[in-house]
Write a protein that holds these residues in place. Structure first.
Motif, PDB file in Angstrom:
ATOM      1  N   VAL A 193      42.048  45.752  33.026  1.00  0.00           N
ATOM      2  CA  VAL A 193      41.330  44.613  33.579  1.00  0.00           C
ATOM      3  C   VAL A 193      41.742  44.204  35.195  1.00  0.00           C
ATOM      4  CG1 VAL A 193      40.761  41.989  33.254  1.00  0.00           C
ATOM      5  CG2 VAL A 193      40.758  43.728  31.295  1.00  0.00           C
ATOM      6  N   LYS A 194      40.954  43.903  35.786  1.00  0.00           N
ATOM      7  CA  LYS A 194      41.230  43.514  37.168  1.00  0.00           C
ATOM      8  C   LYS A 194      41.179  41.965  37.166  1.00  0.00           C
ATOM      9  CE  LYS A 194      40.173  46.166  40.802  1.00  0.00           C
ATOM     10  NZ  LYS A 194      39.747  46.681  41.977  1.00  0.00           N
ATOM     11  N   PRO A 195      41.969  41.189  37.672  1.00  0.00           N
ATOM     12  CA  PRO A 195      41.897  39.869  37.631  1.00  0.00           C
ATOM     13  C   PRO A 195      40.740  39.317  38.445  1.00  0.00           C
ATOM     14  CG  PRO A 195      44.253  40.287  38.274  1.00  0.00           C
ATOM     15  CD  PRO A 195      43.368  41.822  38.213  1.00  0.00           C
ATOM     16  N   ASP A 196      40.009  38.371  38.033  1.00  0.00           N
ATOM     17  CA  ASP A 196      38.690  38.079  38.385  1.00  0.00           C
ATOM     18  C   ASP A 196      38.822  37.829  40.147  1.00  0.00           C
ATOM     19  OD1 ASP A 196      38.823  37.706  35.765  1.00  0.00           O
ATOM     20  OD2 ASP A 196      37.232  36.132  35.685  1.00  0.00           O
ATOM     21  N   GLY A 197      39.803  36.959  40.433  1.00  0.00           N
ATOM     22  CA  GLY A 197      40.251  36.639  41.885  1.00  0.00           C
ATOM     23  C   GLY A 197      40.198  37.970  42.471  1.00  0.00           C
ATOM     24  N   GLN A 198      40.906  39.115  42.434  1.00  0.00           N
ATOM     25  CA  GLN A 198      41.014  40.079  42.858  1.00  0.00           C
ATOM     26  C   GLN A 198      39.848  40.900  43.237  1.00  0.00           C
ATOM     27  OE1 GLN A 198      44.186  41.426  44.371  1.00  0.00           O
ATOM     28  NE2 GLN A 198      42.637  42.980  45.387  1.00  0.00           N
ATOM     29  N   PHE A 199      38.675  40.952  41.957  1.00  0.00           N
ATOM     30  CA  PHE A 199      37.558  41.770  42.305  1.00  0.00           C
ATOM     31  C   PHE A 199      36.735  41.209  43.111  1.00  0.00           C
ATOM     32  CE2 PHE A 199      33.475  42.608  40.239  1.00  0.00           C
ATOM     33  CZ  PHE A 199      33.354  43.951  40.814  1.00  0.00           C
ATOM     34  N   LEU A 200      36.471  39.475  42.941  1.00  0.00           N
ATOM     35  CA  LEU A 200      35.449  38.858  43.871  1.00  0.00           C
ATOM     36  C   LEU A 200      35.861  38.994  45.367  1.00  0.00           C
ATOM     37  CD1 LEU A 200      35.143  35.882  41.417  1.00  0.00           C
ATOM     38  CD2 LEU A 200      33.577  37.904  41.857  1.00  0.00           C
ATOM     39  N   PHE A 201      37.137  38.806  45.519  1.00  0.00           N
ATOM     40  CA  PHE A 201      37.863  39.012  47.151  1.00  0.00           C
ATOM     41  C   PHE A 201      37.603  40.399  47.704  1.00  0.00           C
ATOM     42  CE2 PHE A 201      41.614  40.191  49.467  1.00  0.00           C
ATOM     43  CZ  PHE A 201      41.823  39.137  50.490  1.00  0.00           C
ATOM     44  N   GLU A 202      37.572  41.456  46.672  1.00  0.00           N
ATOM     45  CA  GLU A 202      37.089  42.687  47.232  1.00  0.00           C
ATOM     46  C   GLU A 202      35.634  42.830  47.496  1.00  0.00           C
ATOM     47  OE1 GLU A 202      38.543  45.404  44.412  1.00  0.00           O
ATOM     48  OE2 GLU A 202      40.793  45.071  45.080  1.00  0.00           O
ATOM     49  N   LEU A 203      34.891  42.252  46.455  1.00  0.00           N
ATOM     50  CA  LEU A 203      33.476  42.276  46.724  1.00  0.00           C
ATOM     51  C   LEU A 203      32.966  41.410  47.901  1.00  0.00           C
ATOM     52  CD1 LEU A 203      31.555  41.211  43.348  1.00  0.00           C
ATOM     53  CD2 LEU A 203      31.327  43.182  44.626  1.00  0.00           C
ATOM     54  N   ALA A 204      33.670  40.391  48.197  1.00  0.00           N
ATOM     55  CA  ALA A 204      33.460  39.444  49.369  1.00  0.00           C
ATOM     56  C   ALA A 204      34.037  40.123  50.695  1.00  0.00           C
ATOM     57  CB  ALA A 204      33.943  37.992  49.159  1.00  0.00           C
ATOM     58  N   GLY A 205      34.674  41.104  50.694  1.00  0.00           N
ATOM     59  CA  GLY A 205      35.079  41.907  51.777  1.00  0.00           C
ATOM     60  C   GLY A 205      36.458  41.906  52.100  1.00  0.00           C
ATOM     61  N   GLY A 206      37.255  41.210  51.218  1.00  0.00           N
ATOM     62  CA  GLY A 206      38.606  41.230  51.351  1.00  0.00           C
ATOM     63  C   GLY A 206      39.450  42.395  51.265  1.00  0.00           C
ATOM     64  N   GLU A 207      40.595  42.450  52.125  1.00  0.00           N
ATOM     65  CA  GLU A 207      41.238  43.876  51.673  1.00  0.00           C
ATOM     66  C   GLU A 207      42.627  43.444  51.207  1.00  0.00           C
ATOM     67  OE1 GLU A 207      41.311  46.059  55.350  1.00  0.00           O
ATOM     68  OE2 GLU A 207      39.278  46.620  55.329  1.00  0.00           O
ATOM     69  N   GLY A 208      43.233  44.341  50.557  1.00  0.00           N
ATOM     70  CA  GLY A 208      44.768  43.889  50.074  1.00  0.00           C
ATOM     71  C   GLY A 208      44.701  42.975  48.768  1.00  0.00           C
ATOM     72  N   LEU A 209      45.766  42.535  48.745  1.00  0.00           N
ATOM     73  CA  LEU A 209      45.919  41.662  47.519  1.00  0.00           C
ATOM     74  C   LEU A 209      45.389  40.263  47.804  1.00  0.00           C
ATOM     75  CD1 LEU A 209      47.334  42.593  45.116  1.00  0.00           C
ATOM     76  CD2 LEU A 209      49.367  41.208  46.058  1.00  0.00           C
ATOM     77  N   PHE A 210      44.652  39.871  46.554  1.00  0.00           N
ATOM     78  CA  PHE A 210      44.116  38.357  46.400  1.00  0.00           C
ATOM     79  C   PHE A 210      45.270  37.539  46.278  1.00  0.00           C
ATOM     80  CE2 PHE A 210      42.959  35.102  43.333  1.00  0.00           C
ATOM     81  CZ  PHE A 210      42.106  34.208  43.988  1.00  0.00           C
ATOM     82  N   ARG A 211      45.440  36.464  47.176  1.00  0.00           N
ATOM     83  CA  ARG A 211      46.327  35.576  46.789  1.00  0.00           C
ATOM     84  C   ARG A 211      45.670  34.079  46.865  1.00  0.00           C
ATOM     85  NH1 ARG A 211      51.534  35.959  46.231  1.00  0.00           N
ATOM     86  NH2 ARG A 211      50.868  34.175  44.708  1.00  0.00           N
ATOM     87  N   SER A 212      45.373  33.451  45.848  1.00  0.00           N
ATOM     88  CA  SER A 212      44.677  32.171  45.743  1.00  0.00           C
ATOM     89  C   SER A 212      45.119  31.054  46.835  1.00  0.00           C
ATOM     90  CB  SER A 212      44.671  31.389  44.319  1.00  0.00           C
ATOM     91  OG  SER A 212      46.190  31.275  44.241  1.00  0.00           O
ATOM     92  N   HIS A 213      46.484  31.225  47.303  1.00  0.00           N
ATOM     93  CA  HIS A 213      46.705  30.155  48.314  1.00  0.00           C
ATOM     94  C   HIS A 213      46.187  30.450  49.690  1.00  0.00           C
ATOM     95  CE1 HIS A 213      50.155  33.005  48.684  1.00  0.00           C
ATOM     96  NE2 HIS A 213      50.163  32.442  50.056  1.00  0.00           N
ATOM     97  N   LYS A 214      46.268  31.732  50.085  1.00  0.00           N
ATOM     98  CA  LYS A 214      45.455  32.204  51.351  1.00  0.00           C
ATOM     99  C   LYS A 214      43.930  31.887  51.133  1.00  0.00           C
ATOM    100  CE  LYS A 214      48.968  35.701  52.486  1.00  0.00           C
ATOM    101  NZ  LYS A 214      49.163  37.106  52.645  1.00  0.00           N
ATOM    102  N   VAL A 215      43.318  32.358  50.110  1.00  0.00           N
ATOM    103  CA  VAL A 215      41.889  32.103  50.253  1.00  0.00           C
ATOM    104  C   VAL A 215      41.607  30.369  50.278  1.00  0.00           C
ATOM    105  CG1 VAL A 215      39.653  31.992  48.712  1.00  0.00           C
ATOM    106  CG2 VAL A 215      41.287  34.122  48.815  1.00  0.00           C
ATOM    107  N   ARG A 216      42.440  29.786  49.616  1.00  0.00           N
ATOM    108  CA  ARG A 216      42.229  28.173  49.559  1.00  0.00           C
ATOM    109  C   ARG A 216      42.425  27.765  51.012  1.00  0.00           C
ATOM    110  NH1 ARG A 216      44.811  27.742  45.157  1.00  0.00           N
ATOM    111  NH2 ARG A 216      47.030  26.994  45.977  1.00  0.00           N
TER     112      ARG A 216
END
Ligand code: SF4
Ligand code: FES
Length: 533
Positions: free
Chosen positions: A486-509
């Motif tokens: 399983v890929k954490p939802d945040g990581q998958f949605l981050f990649e879908l939205a064009g993000g690169e690398g590791l999803f970190r919630s505080h950076k998105v926030r």
């Protein structure tokens, strides 16, 4: 703000608190059993005694009085002077501890509380090194006092915290003290076990290993556990919790003090409601439709597949027949990424507030603790995200209505509920959607119509923020790695939205907060010092 002098040091403290609380908040580790800041004060254990200056009746001069005072029962007063670091106070602790240890069994090696036991800690810091007891110890019986709780009476120090909790916080009064002196015991009334909706709290507030959680019994030594800061997803109140875990997974959930939400307590739902994470039928592999069946697909293939099918559905009308369902189980950051992804591809796509589960009515306990009927953590957060994105929006029921009429060509549905949530109406409606992506924890009635099935991670395997029913934004950390595959939802949605690398919630926030300040205004509860709860 009153200023008092403790052991020669001036301490500024909150109004109307006991000296004991002021000393604990100032970092002093004053021994105490019966005092708990959330309960009434009984001053029965005599461990917290202090010396205090009072006016001499003849000269009116402030002098040290020869007797000791219970610091838990003495309110702070501007200018008062007290001391704990004296021979007389240390002697009192030593003798009182000797009394508590008279009949106490020497079973720390097998006691669940070892490592976080006030009796063990105070014995080590100020108790007697040896016992003068020569008589045989009096052995009190062990009792099964409720569905979740065992009482090892031998270990009880009769502080009455548990009794006061059931009287004052739960309002159910199941526990009582029976008999007197060394024969004193905690007990339940015949035929009325400890079974209220907050019962698990008595295990936390028992300062020794007398009250024990059956589910945790003999499972782990507490010093082998790590503690992740989290927020319970079981209802919309946003109870703050510790997830105690290690390489073997989650072992228990405890309250994390929160002056604005749950104070020192959590509901049993929050405490015991995490076992769904380990259900054997968790989805663990993305799959796409291949004829009548769903066949495994690589995670890497999903972004292009989703993008091309949604773009195709949006061609010509800007995506008026495309929808994204934002589950109230998603974090604010995950919901933001999904909304951004969909609206980038389909500016006219409808953003839908996902299914909001409601069970019964809100419950309010005598001193204000609440269990909410709304059984999801982030409806308010999703609504805040939706308000920012504007454009076409709908409720989940309206979305199903449009789907059943064939007005939805492509939909990305997020879920993540611990309980079954898909009813016949949803099955019938979503069967009409030509391209249906379902992002969920478990198999459901939508499996037969899903074009893409994406396994979700539970909240304990993710990080982010939830906004509670009062609009308070609180952050939760990841406690355990996601289920294999399983890929954490945040990581998958981050990649879908064009993000690169590791999803970190505080950076998105941080980037979300630039557009919506309310989604960056995270409330962090005040940490409690050791032995101060
Ligand atoms: S069972 Fe624990 S909380 Fe209850 S009186 Fe005994 S020591 Fe105190
Ligand atoms: S007498 Fe003060 S904590 Fe018990």
């Amino acid at each position: 703000m009153p200023k008092i002098i403790i052991d020669g040091q001036e301490v500024a403290c909150r109004e109307n608190i006991p000296v004991l609380q002021a000393a604990l908040e100032a970092g002093q580790d004053i021994p105490h059993y019966c005092y708990h800041p959330g309960l009434s004060i009984v001053a029965s254990c005599r461990l917290c005694l202090m010396e205090m200056k009072m006016p001499d009746p003849r000269t009116k001069e402030l002098v040290w009085v020869p007797k000791l005072f219970p610091s838990c029962q003495t309110p702070v007063k501007d200018g008062m002077e007290v001391r704990f670091n004296t021979e007389r106070v240390r002697d009192n602790v030593k003798h009182v501890m000797e009394y508590y240890l008279l009949n106490h069994p020497l079973d720390c090696p097998v006691c669940d509380k070892a490592g976080e036991c006030y009796l063990q800690d105070y014995t080590e810091s100020g108790g007697p090194a040896t016992s003068r007891m020569v008589e045989e110890k009096y052995k009190n019986p062990k009792k099964d006092i409720g569905p979740h709780t065992l009482l090892y009476q031998d270990r009880c120090v009769l502080c009455s915290r548990c009794v006061r909790f059931t009287d004052e916080i739960a309002g159910t009064g199941e526990l009582k003290v029976i008999n007197r002196g060394s024969r004193g015991e905690i007990d339940v009334f015949p035929g009325a076990p400890l079974a209220n909706a907050l019962q698990g709290n008595v295990v936390d507030l028992c300062p020794v290993g007398a009250l024990l959680d059956k589910g945790f019994l003999f499972k782990q030594r507490v010093w082998l556990l790590k503690h992740a800061k989290s927020v319970s997803p079981v209802d919309s109140r946003g109870q703050t919790i510790w997830i105690d875990h290690n390489a073997e997974g989650i072992h228990r959930i405890r309250p994390r003090f929160n002056e604005r939400v749950n104070e020192w307590w959590i509901s049993d739902e929050a405490r015991f409601g995490w076992k769904f994470i380990y259900r054997a039928d968790r989805l663990s592999q993305p799959r796409t439709r291949n004829g009548t069946a769903l066949a495994p697909v690589a995670w890497e293939a999903l972004p292009d597949l989703l993008r091309s099918r949604i773009e195709q559905a949006a061609a010509g009308d800007g995506g008026a027949r495309v929808a994204a369902v934002l589950s109230p189980m998603l974090s604010c950051e995950e919901a933001w990424l999904l909304a951004q992804f969909i609206r980038d591809l389909a500016p006219q796509a409808t953003l839908v507030l996902g299914h909001v589960p409601v069970t019964g009515q809100d419950r309010c306990f005598p001193k204000g603790f609440k269990i909410m009927a709304e059984k999801c953590p982030n409806r308010r957060g999703i609504e805040t995200v939706l308000a920012h994105f504007g454009g076409p929006q709908s409720t989940f029921a309206e979305f199903l209505g449009r789907a059943v009429e064939g007005q939805v060509a492509a939909a990305y549905v997020t879920a993540g509920y611990p309980e079954a949530w898909v009813d016949d109406r949803a099955v019938t409606a979503l069967r009409k959607v030509p391209f249906l992506a379902v992002h969920d924890l478990f198999p459901s009635g939508l499996d037969a119509s899903a074009t893409v099935q994406i396994p979700a991670a539970s909240w304990a395997e993710r990080e982010g923020t939830f906004m509670n029913c009062d609009g308070l934004l609180q952050a939760f950390d990841r406690a355990i790695p996601p289920l294999e595959g399983v890929k954490p939802d945040g990581q998958f949605l981050f990649e879908l939205a064009g993000g690169e690398g590791l999803f970190r919630s505080h950076k998105v926030r941080a980037s979300v907060a630039a557009a919506v300040p309310a989604l960056g205004d995270v409330f962090e509860p005040r940490p409690l010092p050791e032995h101060a709860h």
